[in-house]
Write a protein that holds these residues in place. Structure first.
Motif, short mmCIF file in Angstrom:
data_model
loop_
_atom_site.label_atom_id
_atom_site.label_comp_id
_atom_site.label_asym_id
_atom_site.label_seq_id
_atom_site.Cartn_x
_atom_site.Cartn_y
_atom_site.Cartn_z
N UNK A 1 0.81 -1.23 0.00
CA UNK A 1 0.00 0.00 0.00
C UNK A 1 0.84 1.27 0.00
N UNK A 2 2.17 1.16 -0.12
CA UNK A 2 3.00 2.37 -0.18
C UNK A 2 2.76 3.13 -1.48
N UNK A 3 3.20 4.36 -1.51
CA UNK A 3 3.01 5.22 -2.68
C UNK A 3 3.61 4.61 -3.93
N UNK A 4 3.02 4.93 -5.07
CA UNK A 4 3.57 4.57 -6.36
C UNK A 4 3.93 5.88 -7.07
N UNK A 5 5.16 5.95 -7.56
CA UNK A 5 5.64 7.16 -8.21
C UNK A 5 5.62 6.96 -9.72
N UNK A 6 5.11 7.94 -10.43
CA UNK A 6 5.09 7.86 -11.88
C UNK A 6 4.34 9.04 -12.46
N UNK A 7 4.33 9.11 -13.77
CA UNK A 7 3.64 10.20 -14.45
C UNK A 7 2.55 9.67 -15.35
N UNK A 8 1.95 10.56 -16.10
CA UNK A 8 0.83 10.21 -16.98
C UNK A 8 1.26 9.21 -18.05
N UNK A 9 2.44 9.38 -18.61
CA UNK A 9 2.88 8.50 -19.70
C UNK A 9 3.08 7.08 -19.21
N UNK B 1 -7.43 0.78 -5.91
CA UNK B 1 -6.21 0.44 -5.19
C UNK B 1 -6.14 1.18 -3.86
N UNK B 2 -5.36 0.62 -2.93
CA UNK B 2 -5.12 1.28 -1.65
C UNK B 2 -4.15 2.45 -1.77
N UNK B 3 -3.26 2.37 -2.71
CA UNK B 3 -2.11 3.27 -2.74
C UNK B 3 -2.44 4.62 -3.37
N UNK B 4 -1.46 5.49 -3.31
CA UNK B 4 -1.56 6.76 -4.04
C UNK B 4 -0.66 6.67 -5.27
N UNK B 5 -1.01 7.43 -6.29
CA UNK B 5 -0.18 7.53 -7.49
C UNK B 5 0.11 8.99 -7.74
N UNK C 1 1.02 11.07 -5.70
CA UNK C 1 0.53 11.85 -4.58
C UNK C 1 -0.97 11.91 -4.43
N UNK C 2 -1.72 11.22 -5.29
CA UNK C 2 -3.18 11.25 -5.20
C UNK C 2 -3.68 9.85 -4.86
N UNK C 3 -4.40 9.67 -3.74
CA UNK C 3 -4.94 8.36 -3.40
C UNK C 3 -5.82 7.84 -4.54
N UNK C 4 -5.64 6.58 -4.89
CA UNK C 4 -6.36 6.02 -6.04
C UNK C 4 -7.87 6.12 -5.86
N UNK C 5 -8.35 5.95 -4.63
CA UNK C 5 -9.81 5.97 -4.44
C UNK C 5 -10.40 7.37 -4.57
#
Length: 759
Positions: A203-211, A234-238, A240-244
Motif C-alpha cells: 500500500x505504499x506510494x507509487x511514483x510515476x507520471x501520466x505516460x 487500489x489502496x495506494x496513491x499515485x 501523490x493522489x490516493x487512487x480511491x
C-alpha cells in the motif's frame, strides 16, 4: 428510492450480520432476524459472502438474505453476493495455480476455460461477484502480492485478464432474460498502478507520471476490463493522489474516456485510509465525500463505513445527490446485467457443478502447462523410470504450497510432490528416498546430513526449495510467518534459512541434482554463477547472461504456487510423462539489489559493464554494477522443452502499413527433436525512433502451438495497430510513422527478425 435506500445500495454488507460463520465446520442452519433487518436497512447493495462454511449452510444464508430483500422490502432489489476467486472459488471449491503460475502457461484459452469452472462452482451457491482478476504488474518483486499477478508485461497481463473475465462472465444465470449479459461479475483490480509500491511495501506510494500510467499500468485494464462488470480501486496513491480519490483516474479516464458504466468499489477499509494513512482528510465525512465525488465508487466493509455519513451530508448540502445517484445507477445497471432481478437465488442442484471430475481433468491440464524448465544441462531431464532410486529432498517435498487467497485447510485438498511422485511411480521398481533436510523458515541445519545420505543412496537428487504463503486465516494471524502473500513483503529475494546450504550440500554429494523452485515469485541465488565465473576474463564478463542456480545444478525447474494437482504434475514433468511448455511471465534478478529487472525497460535504462567477485575473493571491478550485472538470471518469456524447435521463414502480411492498419507476423516452427512438444511463439517490436522514449522491446503477440516430433507448423500472429501507439508529447495516443524492428524469440533471444515500416 429514498436517500437512505440509495446509500444502502452503495455500502457493502456482510452475511455475518444474520449468519454465524465463526466455526467453519458448523452446519447449523439458523439466522438472526434482527441482524438481517438491520444489515439490509443500511448495507444491502452488495453482500460479502467469502466464508468457509458448509455449502448447504451457505445456500441457506444466501436464500434467507435474498428472499428478505425480494419479498420484504419496498423496492425488492436483490443483492450481489461477493466472494473470492483469484485462483479458485474459495469456499471449498477447486484450487488452481496462483495467477503468476496461470500466466506461465501462456495459454489464454485454457485460462478462459478455468475461469468458467470457477464461475460454475460459485454460481450454483448464489454468488454473483468474484474479486478477480488482479491486473497489477509484477515489476516490484519485493512486494508480497507478486503471486497474485499475471506477470511483469502489460500485454500478457491484458490477454490473460481478458481470458479470465470472459470465462467468468460468459453466459447468464438460469431463468434470467435475454437482457442479462453475464452470469458472474468479474472484478478487475487494483485500479490502478498498485503493484509497484515504493520499497516493495504493501500500500505504499507509487511514483510515476501520466505516460507511464497509460503506457504500462492502464493497458491491461483497458484491454480486459471495459466489459467486466466490476472494478476495484487500489489502496495506494499515485503521484501523490490516493487512487480511491483520483478524479482523473476514476472519472476522467475510466468513466468518461473509456465509457465504463458498471460497478466500481473501493477495497476493504480503504476510504478510512484517507484519514489514517494518506492524510488527505481528517473526518469520516471528508473521506466519504472525497471518495464518492471523485470516484463514483461504493464503499467496501473493513473500515468505519464512512458512507453512513452521506445521508446527513446530502441533506446538509455538503454532498451533491447527483454523485450518489450516479453511483447507485452503476450498481443497479450491474444487477440488471446479471439478471438478478429475475433469479438471485442459489440452485437446488448446486452440488452438480462443485468439484466435478471434468473440472479436475482441466485442472490437471493447467498444472502441467504452468511448469517452466529453466535449465537442463546435458539433458539431465527427463529422468528415466528405469533408474534404481531418486532422492526427494527439501522442505517443499512433503508440503502443499498454495498461494494466498485460499481459505483455511484448503491444502487438505492438494497433492504434495511426495504424494505425486509416489502416485506416479507406484507400479515401478523405482525407490524414493525422502529427506526434508531443513525447514522453510529455519536456520537449523541438523537435518542436512540425513539429506546428504539420501542423495548418496540415489541415482539422482531432486531438491525442492522456495518461498511460502499461507491461507487467509493464518496469513493474518499474529505469530505466523510467510515470505509471500498480502502484507508479506521482502527485503531479500534469496532463499530463507538453511535452504541454500541444503542445495549446496546435495550438489556436493556428487549425484545429478535437479533444483525445483516452488515459489510465488522469482528466487535470486547468484552463488553458483559466481563460482562458475571464476576463470572468466573481463571481456567474457561483458557477454555473460546471468545464470544463478542454472550453471551448477544439472537442471532447474520453476513451479509457481500450484493448484491441487501440482505435486502429480511436477512428477509427470520430471519423469517425462509430459513435455514442459511453460514460459516465464516475470524475469529473475540476480539479487534484490539488481531490481527492477523487467524486460521492457525504456531505452537507455540498462547499461551493462559488470564486475564480479571470484571464488578466491578477488574483486573484478566493473561499473554496472561494480561487482555484479543488471542482466537477469532468466528473462521474461524463457522456458525450455525436452525437444528442440527451429524457426524459419518469418514474413509480415505487409512490410509497409498505415498508422491505423493491423498486421500479421507469420513464421514456420519446426519440431526438430524426437518428442512431441508445445512451443510459445512470441512476437516483440521495437519502435526504432519515436518522439518520446519507448521500451527497448515489448511483447505484441504470442501463440501456444502443439507440434508433433519431426513436423512443422505455420503460425500466424495478428498484431493490432494500437500495440504500436505511444503516448505523445501532446498527451494523446498515436502511431508514429517510422520503422519498427520485429523479432520472433524471447525477451533475451532473437530467432528471426525483420522490419516493419509505418507511413
Amino acid at each position: 428510492m429514498t436517500l437512505e435506500e440509495k446509500v444502502a445500495q452503495i455500502i457493502q454488507g456482510d452475511m455475518n450480520g444474520w449468519m454465524d460463520f465463526t466455526d467453519p465446520l458448523d452446519d447449523t442452519k439458523t439466522f438472526n432476524q434482527t441482524g438481517l433487518e438491520q444489515m439490509m436497512s443500511q448495507k444491502s447493495g452488495s453482500i460479502w459472502g467469502g466464508y468457509l462454511t458448509p455449502w448447504d449452510k451457505f445456500v441457506f444464508g444466501v436464500t434467507v438474505g435474498q428472499r428478505y430483500l425480494m419479498e420484504n422490502t419496498t423496492l425488492g432489489i436483490p443483492a450481489i453476493i461477493q466472494s473470492e476467486g483469484l485462483h479458485g472459488f474459495t469456499n471449498n471449491g477447486t484450487t488452481w495455480p496462483s495467477p503468476i503460475g496461470l500466466a506461465a502457461s501462456f495459454d489464454p484459452d485454457l485460462l478462459r476455460q478455468a475461469a468458467a469452472r470457477i464461475a460454475d462452482e460459485a454460481e450454483g451457491l448464489g454468488v454473483s461477484q468474484i474479486f478477480a482478476p488482479v491486473l497489477d504488474l509484477s515489476r516490484e518483486l519485493r512486494w508480497g502480492r507478486v503471486e497474485e499477478n499475471f506477470g511483469e508485461d502489460p500485454f500478457l497481463t491484458g490477454e490473460m485478464g481478458t481470458a479470465y473475465v470472459s470465462g467468468l462472465q460468459s453466459g447468464r444465470r438460469r431463468n434470467a432474460s435475454s437482457s442479462a449479459i453475464a452470469r458472474m461479475a468479474a472484478t478487475c483490480k487494483h485500479f490502478a498502478a498498485f503493484g509497484s509500491p515504493q520499497g516493495g511495501l504493501n500500500i505504499a506510494q507509487v511514483t510515476g507520471g501520466e505516460r507511464e500510467l497509460r503506457s504500462a499500468y492502464l493497458r491491461p485494464f483497458n484491454r480486459a476490463c471495459v466489459e467486466s462488470l466490476a472494478i476495484m480501486t487500489a489502496y495506494s496513491s499515485y503521484d501523490g493522489i490516493p487512487a480511491i480519490a483520483n478524479k482523473h483516474l476514476l472519472t476522467d479516464i475510466l468513466r468518461n474516456e473509456w465509457g465504463y458504466k458498471y460497478w466500481v468499489t473501493t477495497d476493504a477499509g480503504s476510504v478510512d485510509l484517507l484519514i489514517t494513512t494518506h492524510g488527505t482528510c481528517d473526518t469520516r465525512e471528508c473521506a466519504a465525500k472525497t471518495a464518492i465525488e471523485n470516484g463514483l465508487s461504493g464503499e467496501m466493509g473493513g473500515g468505519s463505513y464512512t458512507y453512513l455519513t452521506l445521508p446527513d451530508q446530502v441533506k446538509a448540502g455538503t454532498v451533491d445527490i447527483k454523485f450518489v445517484d450516479e453511483t447507485v445507477k452503476a450498481m443497479l445497471r450491474t444487477k440488471f446485467a446479471l439478471g438478478l432481478f429475475e433469479n438471485p437465488y442459489p440452485y437446488a442442484d448446486y452440488t452438480s457443478t462443485l468439484r466435478t471430475p471434468e473440472t479436475r481433468a482441466l485442472l490437471h491440464t493447467m498444472e502441467r502447462e504452468t511448469i517452466v524448465l529453466l535449465e537442463n544441462k546435458e539433458n539431465t531431464l527427463p529422468l528415466s523410470k528405469s533408474i534404481g532410486s531418486v532422492a526427494l529432498i527439501g522442505p517443499q517435498v512433503d508440503r502443499v504450497s498454495f498461494g494466498d487467497y485460499v481459505f483455511f485447510n484448503a491444502s487438505n485438498n492438494g497433492v504434495s510432490p511426495l504424494a505425486g511422485f509416489t502416485q506416479l511411480l507406484l507400479n515401478t521398481s523405482l525407490k524414493i528416498n525422502y529427506a526434508e533436510g531443513c525447514k522453510l523458515w529455519s536456520n537449523d541445519v541438523s537435518g542436512i546430513p540425513a539429506a546428504i545420505a539420501a542423495a548418496k543412496q540415489s541415482d539422482a537428487a531432486i531438491v525442492m526449495v522456495g518461498t511460502w504463503s499461507l491461507d487467509q486465516t493464518l496469513l493474518w494471524t499474529p505469530g505466523t510467518n510467510a515470505t509471500t502473500g498480502e502484507h508479506a513483503d521482502l527485503s531479500d529475494l534469496g532463499l530463507v534459512g538453511a535452504q541454500l546450504q541444503l542445495v549446496q550440500a546435495i550438489k556436493d554429494a556428487g549425484k545429478p541434482t535437479i533444483v525445483v523452485f516452488v515459489s510465488g515469485k522469482p528466487v535470486a541465488e547468484p552463488w553458483i554463477q559466481e563460482r562458475e565465473r571464476g576463470n572468466l576474463s573481463g571481456t567474457d564478463c561483458m557477454l555473460i547472461v546471468a545464470l544463478a542456480l542454472s550453471t551448477d545444478a544439472d537442471a532447474v525447474v520453476q513451479q509457481f504456487y500450484p493448484g491441487e494437482l501440482g505435486g502429480l504434475a511436477l512428477a509427470e514433468i520430471i519423469f517425462g510423462d509430459l513435455n514442459p511448455s511453460g514460459k516465464l511471465p516475470v524475469s529473475f534478478p540476480r539479487s534484490v539489489g539488481t531490481t527492477p529487472v523487467f524486460y521492457n525497460y525504456l531505452k537507455g535504462s540498462r547499461p551493462i559493464d559488470p564486475g564480479q567477485i571470484l571464488d578466491d575473493g578477488t574483486l573484478v571491478f566493473g561499473h554496472q554494477y561494480v561487482l555484479d550485472t543488471p542482466v537477469p538470471i532468466w528473462s521474461f518469456g524463457h522456458g525450455l522443452s525436452y525437444t528442440t524447435f527451429n524457426y524459419t521463414d518469418l514474413a509480415l502480411s505487409k512490410s509497409t502499413i498505415g498508422t491505423s492498419e493491423d498486421f500479421s507476423a507469420s513464421v514456420t516452427v519446426h519440431n526438430t527433436g524426437d518428442r512431441d512438444g508445445k512451443e510459445v511463439v512470441q512476437v516483440y517490436i521495437t519502435d526504432v525512433v519515436s518522439s518520446v522514449v519507448t521500451p527497448n522491446q515489448q511483447l505484441v503477440g504470442f501463440q501456444k502451438v502443439d507440434i508433433p516430433a519431426g513436423t512443422s507448423k505455420r503460425v500466424t500472429i495478428r498484431v493490432n495497430s494500437t500495440q504500436l501507439e505511444v503516448w505523445t508529447l501532446d498527451n494523446k495516443w498515436a502511431v508514429e510513422p517510422g520503422q519498427f524492428a520485429v523479432k520472433v524469440g524471447t525477451s533475451d533471444q532473437t530467432f528471426l527478425n525483420t522490419t516493419l515500416v509505418v507511413q
